[in-house]
Design a protein around this motif. Structure first.
Motif, mmCIF file in Angstrom:
data_model
loop_
_atom_site.group_PDB
_atom_site.id
_atom_site.type_symbol
_atom_site.label_atom_id
_atom_site.label_comp_id
_atom_site.label_asym_id
_atom_site.label_seq_id
_atom_site.Cartn_x
_atom_site.Cartn_y
_atom_site.Cartn_z
ATOM 1 N N VAL A 46 0.868 -1.181 0.000
ATOM 2 C CA VAL A 46 0.000 0.000 0.000
ATOM 3 C C VAL A 46 0.900 1.224 0.000
ATOM 4 O O VAL A 46 1.783 1.344 0.852
ATOM 5 N N LYS A 47 0.678 2.110 -0.968
ATOM 6 C CA LYS A 47 1.499 3.339 -1.033
ATOM 7 C C LYS A 47 1.478 4.051 0.312
ATOM 8 O O LYS A 47 0.435 4.137 0.972
ATOM 9 N N ARG A 48 2.622 4.556 0.719
ATOM 10 C CA ARG A 48 2.744 5.236 2.015
ATOM 11 C C ARG A 48 1.792 6.432 2.133
ATOM 12 O O ARG A 48 1.377 6.785 3.223
ATOM 13 N N THR A 49 1.422 7.038 1.019
ATOM 14 C CA THR A 49 0.479 8.161 1.055
ATOM 15 C C THR A 49 -0.913 7.724 1.510
ATOM 16 O O THR A 49 -1.718 8.553 1.912
ATOM 17 N N LEU A 50 -1.200 6.424 1.462
ATOM 18 C CA LEU A 50 -2.495 5.885 1.887
ATOM 19 C C LEU A 50 -2.415 5.176 3.235
ATOM 20 O O LEU A 50 -3.411 4.636 3.715
ATOM 21 N N GLU A 51 -1.255 5.183 3.841
ATOM 22 C CA GLU A 51 -1.008 4.430 5.072
ATOM 23 C C GLU A 51 -2.021 4.737 6.182
ATOM 24 O O GLU A 51 -2.455 3.846 6.911
ATOM 25 N N ASN A 52 -2.420 5.990 6.318
ATOM 26 C CA ASN A 52 -3.350 6.378 7.380
ATOM 27 C C ASN A 52 -4.781 5.882 7.149
ATOM 28 O O ASN A 52 -5.626 6.013 8.020
ATOM 29 N N PHE A 53 -5.040 5.333 5.976
ATOM 30 C CA PHE A 53 -6.375 4.854 5.633
ATOM 31 C C PHE A 53 -6.480 3.332 5.661
ATOM 32 O O PHE A 53 -7.477 2.767 5.218
ATOM 33 N N VAL A 54 -5.436 2.680 6.180
ATOM 34 C CA VAL A 54 -5.388 1.217 6.197
ATOM 35 C C VAL A 54 -5.288 0.731 7.637
ATOM 36 O O VAL A 54 -4.490 1.232 8.420
ATOM 37 N N GLU A 55 -6.140 -0.235 7.961
ATOM 38 C CA GLU A 55 -6.118 -0.848 9.291
ATOM 39 C C GLU A 55 -5.892 -2.347 9.126
ATOM 40 O O GLU A 55 -6.548 -3.001 8.311
ATOM 41 N N ILE A 56 -4.968 -2.885 9.900
ATOM 42 C CA ILE A 56 -4.721 -4.325 9.869
ATOM 43 C C ILE A 56 -5.817 -5.003 10.679
ATOM 44 O O ILE A 56 -6.034 -4.671 11.836
ATOM 45 N N ILE A 57 -6.500 -5.941 10.060
ATOM 46 C CA ILE A 57 -7.531 -6.707 10.745
ATOM 47 C C ILE A 57 -6.934 -7.999 11.300
ATOM 48 O O ILE A 57 -7.174 -8.370 12.431
ATOM 49 N N ASP A 58 -6.141 -8.686 10.489
ATOM 50 C CA ASP A 58 -5.566 -9.954 10.942
ATOM 51 C C ASP A 58 -4.324 -10.288 10.130
ATOM 52 O O ASP A 58 -4.336 -10.218 8.907
ATOM 53 N N LEU A 59 -3.254 -10.659 10.832
ATOM 54 C CA LEU A 59 -2.037 -11.155 10.191
ATOM 55 C C LEU A 59 -1.594 -12.458 10.859
ATOM 56 O O LEU A 59 -0.418 -12.750 10.932
ATOM 57 N N THR A 60 -2.535 -13.230 11.357
ATOM 58 C CA THR A 60 -2.175 -14.454 12.066
ATOM 59 C C THR A 60 -2.538 -15.733 11.318
ATOM 60 O O THR A 60 -2.106 -16.805 11.699
ATOM 61 N N LEU A 61 -3.310 -15.641 10.268
ATOM 62 C CA LEU A 61 -3.750 -16.818 9.532
ATOM 63 C C LEU A 61 -2.767 -17.153 8.413
ATOM 64 O O LEU A 61 -2.159 -16.265 7.818
ATOM 65 N N ASP A 62 -2.594 -18.442 8.123
ATOM 66 C CA ASP A 62 -1.729 -18.844 7.022
ATOM 67 C C ASP A 62 -2.298 -18.373 5.691
ATOM 68 O O ASP A 62 -3.476 -18.558 5.401
ATOM 69 N N ASN A 63 -1.458 -17.751 4.900
ATOM 70 C CA ASN A 63 -1.805 -17.329 3.541
ATOM 71 C C ASN A 63 -2.976 -16.364 3.453
ATOM 72 O O ASN A 63 -3.643 -16.284 2.419
ATOM 73 N N ILE A 64 -3.253 -15.632 4.529
ATOM 74 C CA ILE A 64 -4.335 -14.656 4.512
ATOM 75 C C ILE A 64 -3.868 -13.366 5.184
ATOM 76 O O ILE A 64 -3.279 -13.394 6.242
ATOM 77 N N VAL A 65 -4.135 -12.250 4.524
ATOM 78 C CA VAL A 65 -3.909 -10.928 5.103
ATOM 79 C C VAL A 65 -5.233 -10.174 5.004
ATOM 80 O O VAL A 65 -5.783 -10.041 3.914
ATOM 81 N N LEU A 66 -5.733 -9.710 6.135
ATOM 82 C CA LEU A 66 -6.990 -8.977 6.139
ATOM 83 C C LEU A 66 -6.715 -7.525 6.510
ATOM 84 O O LEU A 66 -6.161 -7.240 7.567
ATOM 85 N N LEU A 67 -7.086 -6.633 5.610
ATOM 86 C CA LEU A 67 -6.925 -5.191 5.823
ATOM 87 C C LEU A 67 -8.260 -4.503 5.627
ATOM 88 O O LEU A 67 -9.078 -4.934 4.812
ATOM 89 N N LYS A 68 -8.444 -3.424 6.339
ATOM 90 C CA LYS A 68 -9.631 -2.587 6.151
ATOM 91 C C LYS A 68 -9.159 -1.278 5.571
ATOM 92 O O LYS A 68 -8.296 -0.596 6.122
ATOM 93 N N LEU A 69 -9.729 -0.902 4.430
ATOM 94 C CA LEU A 69 -9.399 0.357 3.773
ATOM 95 C C LEU A 69 -10.513 1.354 4.039
ATOM 96 O O LEU A 69 -11.680 1.067 3.806
ATOM 97 N N ASP A 70 -10.145 2.520 4.526
ATOM 98 C CA ASP A 70 -11.134 3.532 4.881
ATOM 99 C C ASP A 70 -11.213 4.560 3.773
ATOM 100 O O ASP A 70 -10.268 5.140 3.360
#
Length: 89
Positions: A65-89
């Protein structure tokens, strides 16, 4: 070599990828979660590939995610195998 690492040395590939704001890669085969220097302008969220057998790894996910959008991204989960969950505002 398969996976994302085999492409990182190609300037045309990294320039093309860098032209987007959000990039998602699957089947990266990366066994680590450290930052990739060629994408320094991006916040990197990843899950490593999983070793399935003596023959190698499977999976791996990387989201850039471009650093200019960093403040609009929330990590939901980084604990599952092969899954990354992010929330974009």
């Amino acid at each position: 070599m398969e996976g994302l690492l085999s492409k990182l040395g190609e300037a045309e590939f990294t320039q093309y990828v860098s032209s987007f704001d959000i990039i998602c890669f699957t089947e990266t085969f990366l066994a680590f979660q450290s930052a990739l220097d060629c994408f320094a302008d991006f916040v990197q969220f990843s899950r490593p590939a999983v070793k399935l057998s003596d023959q190698g790894r499977s999976g791996g996910v990387l989201i850039l995610v471009k650093r200019t959008l960093e403040n609009f991204v929330e990590i939901i989960d980084l604990t599952l195998d092969n899954i990354v969950l992010l929330k974009l505002d």
